[in-house]
Write a protein that holds these residues in place. Structure first.
Motif, PDB file in Angstrom:
ATOM      1  N   LEU A 176      20.822  64.134  25.965  1.00 12.14           N
ATOM      2  CA  LEU A 176      20.661  64.797  27.262  1.00 12.14           C
ATOM      3  C   LEU A 176      20.281  63.780  28.332  1.00 12.14           C
ATOM      4  O   LEU A 176      20.776  63.821  29.452  1.00 12.14           O
ATOM      5  CB  LEU A 176      19.594  65.885  27.168  1.00 12.14           C
ATOM      6  N   PHE A 177      19.367  62.864  27.982  1.00 16.17           N
ATOM      7  CA  PHE A 177      19.001  61.779  28.893  1.00 16.17           C
ATOM      8  C   PHE A 177      18.420  60.653  28.051  1.00 16.17           C
ATOM      9  O   PHE A 177      17.675  60.884  27.110  1.00 16.17           O
ATOM     10  CB  PHE A 177      17.999  62.246  29.960  1.00 16.17           C
ATOM     11  N   SER A 178      18.796  59.433  28.397  1.00 13.92           N
ATOM     12  CA  SER A 178      18.387  58.276  27.597  1.00 13.92           C
ATOM     13  C   SER A 178      16.922  57.918  27.812  1.00 13.92           C
ATOM     14  O   SER A 178      16.220  57.520  26.888  1.00 13.92           O
ATOM     15  CB  SER A 178      19.262  57.064  27.946  1.00 13.92           C
ATOM     16  N   THR A 179      16.454  58.073  29.035  1.00 12.66           N
ATOM     17  CA  THR A 179      15.069  57.764  29.369  1.00 12.66           C
ATOM     18  C   THR A 179      14.658  58.598  30.570  1.00 12.66           C
ATOM     19  O   THR A 179      15.501  58.962  31.411  1.00 12.66           O
ATOM     20  CB  THR A 179      14.894  56.261  29.684  1.00 12.66           C
ATOM     21  N   THR A 180      13.387  58.907  30.673  1.00  9.77           N
ATOM     22  CA  THR A 180      12.908  59.706  31.807  1.00  9.77           C
ATOM     23  C   THR A 180      12.928  58.917  33.106  1.00  9.77           C
ATOM     24  O   THR A 180      12.721  59.493  34.179  1.00  9.77           O
ATOM     25  CB  THR A 180      11.478  60.198  31.539  1.00  9.77           C
ATOM     26  N   GLU A 181      13.193  57.619  33.039  1.00  6.06           N
ATOM     27  CA  GLU A 181      13.271  56.819  34.257  1.00  6.06           C
ATOM     28  C   GLU A 181      14.442  57.243  35.135  1.00  6.06           C
ATOM     29  O   GLU A 181      14.422  56.990  36.343  1.00  6.06           O
ATOM     30  CB  GLU A 181      13.386  55.332  33.905  1.00  6.06           C
ATOM     31  N   ASN A 218      22.597  68.843  38.911  1.00  6.47           N
ATOM     32  CA  ASN A 218      22.963  69.654  37.753  1.00  6.47           C
ATOM     33  C   ASN A 218      21.737  70.416  37.273  1.00  6.47           C
ATOM     34  O   ASN A 218      20.625  70.269  37.820  1.00  6.47           O
ATOM     35  CB  ASN A 218      23.540  68.768  36.634  1.00  6.47           C
ATOM     36  N   ASP A 219      21.933  71.233  36.250  1.00  6.51           N
ATOM     37  CA  ASP A 219      20.837  72.053  35.736  1.00  6.51           C
ATOM     38  C   ASP A 219      19.703  71.206  35.164  1.00  6.51           C
ATOM     39  O   ASP A 219      18.529  71.569  35.264  1.00  6.51           O
ATOM     40  CB  ASP A 219      21.355  73.020  34.661  1.00  6.51           C
ATOM     41  N   LEU A 220      20.040  70.078  34.551  1.00  7.72           N
ATOM     42  CA  LEU A 220      19.004  69.224  33.981  1.00  7.72           C
ATOM     43  C   LEU A 220      18.077  68.695  35.066  1.00  7.72           C
ATOM     44  O   LEU A 220      16.853  68.684  34.902  1.00  7.72           O
ATOM     45  CB  LEU A 220      19.644  68.062  33.209  1.00  7.72           C
ATOM     46  N   GLU A 221      18.636  68.271  36.181  1.00  8.89           N
ATOM     47  CA  GLU A 221      17.805  67.768  37.270  1.00  8.89           C
ATOM     48  C   GLU A 221      17.022  68.901  37.923  1.00  8.89           C
ATOM     49  O   GLU A 221      15.886  68.700  38.360  1.00  8.89           O
ATOM     50  CB  GLU A 221      18.672  67.042  38.292  1.00  8.89           C
TER      51      GLU A 221
END
Length: 842
Positions: A176-181, A218-221
């Motif tokens: 979903l995402f590699s890093t929270t950065e 997007n929904d994730l953001e």
């Protein structure tokens, strides 16, 4: 298109064969078409009957004016998790996703989930509860024909939720995402917007949700923005939880006051996600957080926590904004704002260690665990996973000692610093006592890949063990990572272990950063000391270092401890020579700093447990007093230009009482001086300086030593350049002799005895009276060499340029060896030899 819920009937005591009916009326935007949906739950089967409203436009289907369809979905699933569809003979069956109004089902599901929430968990007012059935605005829902349809399962148990996710093969969070950065921009905007909205006194969840998600792609953001706002704008209502004030229920009040309990976080998350088109539900269950007590079965109490599940990336994901906002300090009864990113879309396999849902399907595990297994698992915090730890032993929260000992071990990939705390539980209340047990009750060793803790409880009982860690080189306090419970039925009688204020045994995890890359003692195991009470610890270094050591034993005083250490400092290694005079365990702590940084601070680089099983040693075997930091050849001798030492260690064994130490000088002009001393030979007839003889040939230097008896001696080598006034200590040698025979001193040499002079005969400096003595000596630059006694005896030079001859000692007390050099034509005394009857005199 809009729809209206007409009637919902539900009862928690409803039997499986009773019918749950939901009537929904939908109409299009232009009111040209209106339909009725009859959804009912009968015998654990969802049935949907669709028919046209009288007066509305007819549905054309193969010439029929009206068609009733019913979609049935039962609980039976194939092993892969796919849903099966049963046909009813009275109706035509179609797949569930073929229903013309998908939004109706979504809101139907949300309504059922909301009604099934226990009122004690919702903690919402009637006004807030009424808002829970509001529908999403059409503008906030993304229309897409390929939109993923959330799978449904209808549980068979009476008390289970009606709306639960099916678990198939999950995608890991990193997909979903590699890093929270990657959320830095979203996070910054959401935090700033939250402050702005509070200043504007905007306390409406929907308005806040729209504002903080501006610019989200997007929904994730969007979810990230909602999460960040919750974690940074709502504090835990500890006073309400403790009953010190009235609990805050209303969502608007939670936002206005900035306080709420777990249900306040979870309900706001649902409201805000719904506003921005994200499917989100609340999940109730148990947690290993505030109020959790080990040893008390959770089955005996009601669930006490709520969190959320969101549909993201085609699967249900878990998050807990309450735990992400901070922690509670029950001692001070304060909430600590400490943002924790771990609880954002946490992996279910990690989430389950601290969160146990009422409905096991929300575990999101392919094989759900039982409550008993949940309680039995070790207590791991978010830091445990953030540091990449793996607990190898034990695998359960409760462990029992074996012969009074227990082992805790972990592995990791990045260097970490560790410490621990062990407190005995009160036998009556079961709560841990305030004071920790002594550090001698645990042996902690940390390497670059793992940690090992050997626990040795001081008495039978039950103990709480907490482990703390931080990344190597990162300042600040260590973070709590794991807790265990240790039961000790009986203890094993053992010798007293020394306290270790530095906690870690073995080479410290940060040793590489301090310039130490390895050690001769592996891990944190005991170093067995030999029969002679001596051992050696060698540290390999990556750069020149200075070193100091500390040796402790319960019978050892500080003055004696200094005489038990001899340190050798070289450019690529540090050697700690140790004597253990008493039986038992010792702690050897090593401290280093950079060699060239005289103002630097010595830092602990390792602690070693030494075990001497022998009996006590004679104090005479301790190292000589006033040893310097420079024992043996090393950095100091290298800087002075000395090399090629015949003895590279600091300790020289002389079993016959004699030894020769040789080395080379870079320049013949560099002057060398030797000092010889021993504590137990101060009353010797001759000074100890007579037991050392220096011989210089070109760049080679030979230091000859003859000990006056058995014992341990210090041989100090000093040097200076021709331009310097004072001699500087280059290194100390420790000379050990076991020869009881009293050695003979060397002749007493004078300044004229210098470069190139070699005494071949006699080597002894004490001669018998009335004896004929053979002399053989090399004196470069001399044109006359003689022995002066009762009469003068001239020596003759042979073909090898050695002056030789025989002289009679007579009855005088001293013979002199003298020479006339070509430079001065003066006769200078080279050395003197004593004439006496040793049997009578000594």
């Amino acid at each position: 298109m809009s729809f209206t819920i007409v009637k919902v009937t539900t009862d928690k005591s409803r039997q499986p064969d009773e019918t749950l009916i939901l009537k929904v009326t939908t109409d299009s935007n232009n009111d040209t078409q209106k339909q009725n949906f009859d959804l009912k739950l009968e015998n654990n089967v969802v049935k949907c009957k669709i028919q046209n409203e009288p007066g509305s436009q007819e549905i054309q289907n193969k010439g029929k004016e009206e068609k009733d369809t019913e979609a049935c979905l039962n609980k039976n699933s194939d092993p892969g998790g796919a849903q099966s569809v049963e046909q009813n003979p009275s109706f035509t069956t179609v797949p569930l996703q073929a229903l013309p109004r998908k939004e109706t089902l979504e809101n139907f599901e949300g309504k059922l989930c909301e009604d099934q929430r226990p009122s004690t968990k919702r903690q919402l007012s009637a006004e807030s509860a009424a808002k829970s059935v509001s529908v999403r605005k059409r503008s906030t829902v993304k229309k897409c024909q390929e939109e993923t349809v959330k799978p449904l399962i209808i549980p068979s148990t009476q008390t289970a939720r009606h709306y639960l996710p099916a678990v198939s093969e999950r995608k890991p969070r990193k997909l979903l995402f590699s890093t929270t950065e990657i959320f830095n921009k979203i996070d910054t905007f959401a935090i700033a917007k939250g402050k702005e909205l509070r200043e504007l006194e905007v306390f409406n969840a929907q308005s806040i949700a729209r504002a903080v998600t501006e610019g989200a792609r997007n929904d994730l953001e969007k979810l990230r923005a909602v999460w960040i706002w919750l974690c940074h704008n709502i504090e835990y209502d500890l006073e309400g939880y403790l009953g010190l004030s009235q609990k805050i229920f209303s969502p608007d009040e939670v936002i206005r006051t900035g306080k709420g309990v777990c249900s306040g976080y979870s309900y706001l998350c649902v409201e805000m996600c719904r506003e921005v088109g994200i499917d989100c539900v609340e999940v109730s269950g148990y947690s290993k957080g505030m109020g959790y007590q080990t040893g008390h079965s959770l089955a005996e109490k009601r669930s006490d926590h709520e969190w959320n599940a969101v549909f993201m990336g085609g699967q249900w994901c878990l998050l807990d904004s309450c735990w992400g906002a901070g922690t509670v300090n029950m001692k001070t009864q304060t909430f600590l704002k400490r943002y924790d990113d771990f609880y954002f879309l946490t992996e279910p396999s990690e989430f389950i260690n601290s969160h146990f849902p009422d409905d096991q399907t929300w575990q999101q595990l392919s094989t759900p665990i039982s409550m008993e297994e949940f309680e039995a698992r070790p207590l791991k915090t978010s830091a445990f996973y953030q540091f990449g730890l793996t607990l190898s032993d034990p695998t359960q929260y409760k462990t029992t000692t074996d012969d009074g000992e227990a082992i805790v071990s972990m592995s990791f990939s990045n260097p970490l610093t560790f410490t621990y705390a062990m407190r005995q539980r009160d036998t009556l209340t079961g709560t841990p006592k305030q004071e920790d047990v002594e550090s001698s009750c645990g042996l902690l060793s940390v390497t670059r890949q793992g940690m090992k803790l050997r626990l040795l409880p001081p008495e039978p009982g039950v103990y709480e063990v907490q482990l703390f860690a931080r990344r190597e080189g990162v300042p600040g306090t260590l973070r709590w990572v794991c807790s265990l419970e240790l039961e000790c039925p009986s203890i094993h009688q053992r010798q007293t272990l020394p306290d270790n204020p530095y906690v870690n045994w073995g080479l410290a995890a940060g040793a590489i950063g301090l310039g130490v890359k390895g050690c001769s003692v592996k891990g944190g195991e005991d170093l067995e000391v030999g029969e002679g009470g001596e051992c050696k610890v060698i540290l390999e270094t990556s750069r020149p270092l200075m070193v100091v050591c500390e040796l402790t034993h319960h019978e050892l005083d500080s003055a004696t401890a200094k005489r038990c250490l001899a340190l050798q400092i070289a450019s690529d290694q540090l050697v700690c020579n140790v004597i253990c005079p008493y039986k038992g365990f010792y702690r050897l702590s090593v401290f280093v700093r950079d060699y060239g940084d005289a103002s630097g601070t010595f830092q602990n680089v390792g602690n070693y447990l030494l075990h001497y099983r022998g009996q006590g040693l004679n104090p005479k075997v301790l190292y000589p007093d006033e040893l310097g930091l420079w024992c043996g050849p090393g950095t100091r001798t290298q800087e002075a230009g000395l090399s090629n030492f015949s003895h590279t260690g600091a300790i020289v064994n002389a079993p016959q009482g004699r030894c020769n130490i040789t080395f080379h000088r870079a320049s013949p002009e560099f002057q060398i001086h030797a000092a010889f001393c021993g504590e137990h030979h101060k009353e010797a007839r001759f000074p100890l300086s007579r037991y050392v003889l220096l011989t210089f040939t070109d760049t080679k230097v030979t230091v000859s030593v003859c000990t006056p008896g058995a014992g341990i001696y210090r041989l100090g080598l000093y040097g200076r350049k021709a331009s310097q006034r004072d001699y500087m200590l280059l290194c100390d040698y420790i000379i050990k002799s076991v020869c009881e025979r009293q050695g003979e001193p060397f002749p007493c040499v004078y300044l004229a005895w210098g470069k190139g002079c070699v005494l071949l005969e006699p080597r002894a400096g004490v001669l018998a009276p009335q004896s004929l003595v053979s002399f053989r000596v090399r004196v470069p630059g001399a044109h006359q060499v003689c022995v002066i006694g009762e009469k003068r005896t001239d020596l003759k030079m042979n073909k090898s340029r050695v002056w030789e001859g025989e002289a009679l000692t007579g009855n005088i007390t001293q013979l002199k060896l003298a020479a006339v050099t070509k430079d001065t034509n003066d006769m200078d005394v080279l050395m003197t030899l004593d004439v006496l009857n040793l049997e009578n005199e000594m």
